[in-house]
Motif scaffolding. Structure first.
Motif, mmCIF file in Angstrom:
data_model
loop_
_atom_site.group_PDB
_atom_site.id
_atom_site.type_symbol
_atom_site.label_atom_id
_atom_site.label_comp_id
_atom_site.label_asym_id
_atom_site.label_seq_id
_atom_site.Cartn_x
_atom_site.Cartn_y
_atom_site.Cartn_z
ATOM 1 N N ARG A 248 0.826 -1.206 0.000
ATOM 2 C CA ARG A 248 0.000 0.000 0.000
ATOM 3 C C ARG A 248 0.861 1.257 0.000
ATOM 4 O O ARG A 248 0.570 2.219 -0.718
ATOM 5 C CB ARG A 248 -0.928 -0.007 1.212
ATOM 6 C CG ARG A 248 -1.809 1.229 1.304
ATOM 7 C CD ARG A 248 -2.778 1.146 2.471
ATOM 8 N NE ARG A 248 -3.565 2.356 2.584
ATOM 9 C CZ ARG A 248 -4.508 2.552 3.494
ATOM 10 N NH1 ARG A 248 -4.786 1.597 4.384
ATOM 11 N NH2 ARG A 248 -5.192 3.686 3.523
ATOM 12 N N VAL B 53 2.210 1.887 -3.436
ATOM 13 C CA VAL B 53 1.184 2.409 -4.330
ATOM 14 C C VAL B 53 0.925 3.888 -4.052
ATOM 15 O O VAL B 53 0.881 4.714 -4.980
ATOM 16 C CB VAL B 53 -0.113 1.582 -4.186
ATOM 17 C CG1 VAL B 53 -1.313 2.350 -4.747
ATOM 18 C CG2 VAL B 53 0.021 0.245 -4.893
ATOM 19 N N GLU B 54 0.753 4.236 -2.793
ATOM 20 C CA GLU B 54 0.453 5.621 -2.441
ATOM 21 C C GLU B 54 1.616 6.550 -2.785
ATOM 22 O O GLU B 54 1.409 7.666 -3.270
ATOM 23 C CB GLU B 54 0.109 5.706 -0.957
ATOM 24 C CG GLU B 54 -1.223 5.033 -0.618
ATOM 25 C CD GLU B 54 -1.512 5.026 0.875
ATOM 26 O OE1 GLU B 54 -0.599 5.337 1.667
ATOM 27 O OE2 GLU B 54 -2.661 4.699 1.243
ATOM 28 N N ARG C 298 1.675 7.029 -6.581
ATOM 29 C CA ARG C 298 0.615 7.945 -7.012
ATOM 30 C C ARG C 298 1.016 9.393 -6.732
ATOM 31 O O ARG C 298 0.851 10.274 -7.589
ATOM 32 C CB ARG C 298 -0.690 7.622 -6.292
ATOM 33 C CG ARG C 298 -1.873 8.506 -6.750
ATOM 34 C CD ARG C 298 -3.119 8.238 -5.929
ATOM 35 N NE ARG C 298 -3.471 6.835 -5.926
ATOM 36 C CZ ARG C 298 -3.563 6.091 -4.820
ATOM 37 N NH1 ARG C 298 -3.329 6.627 -3.630
ATOM 38 N NH2 ARG C 298 -3.889 4.815 -4.907
ATOM 39 N N ASP D 55 -2.560 -4.476 -12.780
ATOM 40 C CA ASP D 55 -3.147 -4.480 -11.447
ATOM 41 C C ASP D 55 -2.524 -3.360 -10.625
ATOM 42 O O ASP D 55 -3.222 -2.641 -9.889
ATOM 43 C CB ASP D 55 -2.926 -5.836 -10.770
ATOM 44 C CG ASP D 55 -3.468 -5.852 -9.347
ATOM 45 O OD1 ASP D 55 -4.707 -5.820 -9.187
ATOM 46 O OD2 ASP D 55 -2.657 -5.899 -8.389
ATOM 47 N N PHE D 56 -1.213 -3.194 -10.746
ATOM 48 C CA PHE D 56 -0.504 -2.099 -10.087
ATOM 49 C C PHE D 56 -1.033 -0.748 -10.579
ATOM 50 O O PHE D 56 -1.249 0.184 -9.790
ATOM 51 C CB PHE D 56 0.989 -2.230 -10.367
ATOM 52 C CG PHE D 56 1.847 -1.112 -9.870
ATOM 53 C CD1 PHE D 56 2.012 -0.887 -8.509
ATOM 54 C CD2 PHE D 56 2.520 -0.284 -10.762
ATOM 55 C CE1 PHE D 56 2.826 0.148 -8.045
ATOM 56 C CE2 PHE D 56 3.330 0.745 -10.316
ATOM 57 C CZ PHE D 56 3.487 0.962 -8.953
ATOM 58 N N ASP E 28 -4.035 -0.130 -11.753
ATOM 59 C CA ASP E 28 -5.383 0.049 -11.212
ATOM 60 C C ASP E 28 -5.353 0.487 -9.756
ATOM 61 O O ASP E 28 -6.195 1.287 -9.319
ATOM 62 C CB ASP E 28 -6.175 -1.249 -11.345
ATOM 63 C CG ASP E 28 -6.581 -1.559 -12.775
ATOM 64 O OD1 ASP E 28 -6.514 -0.639 -13.619
ATOM 65 O OD2 ASP E 28 -6.955 -2.704 -13.049
ATOM 66 N N ARG E 29 -4.417 -0.049 -9.002
ATOM 67 C CA ARG E 29 -4.310 0.313 -7.589
ATOM 68 C C ARG E 29 -3.744 1.724 -7.425
ATOM 69 O O ARG E 29 -4.142 2.473 -6.539
ATOM 70 C CB ARG E 29 -3.437 -0.691 -6.841
ATOM 71 C CG ARG E 29 -4.055 -2.079 -6.732
ATOM 72 C CD ARG E 29 -3.085 -3.065 -6.109
ATOM 73 N NE ARG E 29 -3.623 -4.415 -6.108
ATOM 74 C CZ ARG E 29 -4.383 -4.912 -5.151
ATOM 75 N NH1 ARG E 29 -4.691 -4.158 -4.088
ATOM 76 N NH2 ARG E 29 -4.831 -6.153 -5.216
ATOM 77 N N THR E 30 -2.808 2.058 -8.283
ATOM 78 C CA THR E 30 -2.159 3.363 -8.183
ATOM 79 C C THR E 30 -3.032 4.482 -8.725
ATOM 80 O O THR E 30 -3.076 5.580 -8.164
ATOM 81 C CB THR E 30 -0.818 3.334 -8.938
ATOM 82 O OG1 THR E 30 -0.016 2.247 -8.454
ATOM 83 C CG2 THR E 30 -0.047 4.632 -8.735
ATOM 84 N N PRO F 41 -6.752 4.569 -9.566
ATOM 85 C CA PRO F 41 -8.068 3.892 -9.597
ATOM 86 C C PRO F 41 -8.957 4.404 -10.730
ATOM 87 O O PRO F 41 -9.107 5.609 -10.932
ATOM 88 C CB PRO F 41 -8.661 4.239 -8.228
ATOM 89 C CG PRO F 41 -7.467 4.474 -7.348
ATOM 90 C CD PRO F 41 -6.444 5.140 -8.239
#
Length: 257
Positions: free
Chosen positions: A92, A95-96, A99, A138-139, A141-143, A145
């Motif tokens: 997490r 990802v944050e 972003r 997938d990465f 999409d998480r990063t 959205p």
């Protein structure tokens, strides 16, 4: 105020969420024109190529995750542990941080209150290895959205014969194009509601009805609508030269004319 404090304050002033759009294509496909069209849309900021630094960030995350999984048993919360602090390197947090980093780079000097949609166009998607395609997106999409993908294509023979690719091996060029097409097909299959197909020959068609249909679709996909005023602005952008050597000047430059 320190530089770190200024950066933190700047991030704190930003809206918590943006909508994101990325142009997935290969070199000399008309991607810079697509970039220009997207930047014509209200409150939309789409940057150019950046060396696809998202890919090594994704790989760094995978490396950190694998390392963390192996060594969490070694008490990383204790200051005397060789792996002290490893417990805080979470998927997490990666990802944050990604972003925040990418959003900051995309905004640059542009005020956050002027932008709702952010993104970039890139031509190096072929560097994603087949075995990491699913995990990479997938990465994404998480990063980012709900991110949108513009899948831009052009006739392969026109691409191979263009100025940028003339110094490259033909098989290498075709291999890169085919790899991007594989990725585009995977995005269509897995995220059909978040992709749009554009074709350079249709966007630049002399048949205005054909071109207008492409422009309206793109605007509606990203912006939600396309009235006559926006269509007129997109038409004007379409007639503007895009890229380092627009309107085919790269060929003449290479030939010394």
């Amino acid at each position: 105020m320190s530089r770190t404090s200024r950066l933190r304050a700047r991030f704190a002033r930003r809206p918590k969420t943006y909508r994101y759009v990325f142009v997935v294509t290969y070199g000399r496909s008309g991607s810079t024109l697509v970039q220009g069209l997207l930047n014509t849309l209200p409150r939309t900021l789409v940057r150019g190529e950046n060396g696809f630094y998202l890919l090594p960030l994704f790989r760094a995350r995978a490396t950190a995750q694998a390392f963390r999984k192996i060594h969490l048993k070694h008490n990383p919360k204790a200051s005397h542990s060789a792996f002290y602090g490893l417990n805080d390197v979470t998927p997490r947090s990666f990802v944050e941080s990604t972003r925040e980093l990418v959003t900051g780079h995309l905004l640059g000097s542009v005020s956050s209150d002027q932008v709702d949609v952010l993104g970039f166009k890139e031509v190096l998607w072929h560097r994603i290895r087949p075995g990491e395609t699913e995990a990479f997106f997938d990465f994404m999409d998480r990063t980012f959205p709900g991110c949108l993908y513009v899948l831009n294509e052009r006739d392969q023979e026109a691409v191979v014969g263009s100025g940028f690719w003339q110094s490259h091996d033909r098989d290498e060029v075709l291999g890169a194009i085919r790899r991007v097409e594989e990725i585009q097909a995977e995005l269509r299959r897995t995220r059909p509601d978040r992709v749009i197909d554009l074709r350079y020959e249709l966007v630049t068609s002399d048949d205005q009805a054909v071109s207008d249909e492409q422009l309206r679709r793109l605007a509606t996909f990203v912006h939600g609508s396309c009235d006559d005023a926006l269509l007129a602005a997109l038409r004007e952008t379409r007639t503007t030269g895009h890229g380092p050597y627009p309107f085919g000047k790269s060929r003449g430059r290479r030939e010394g004319t």
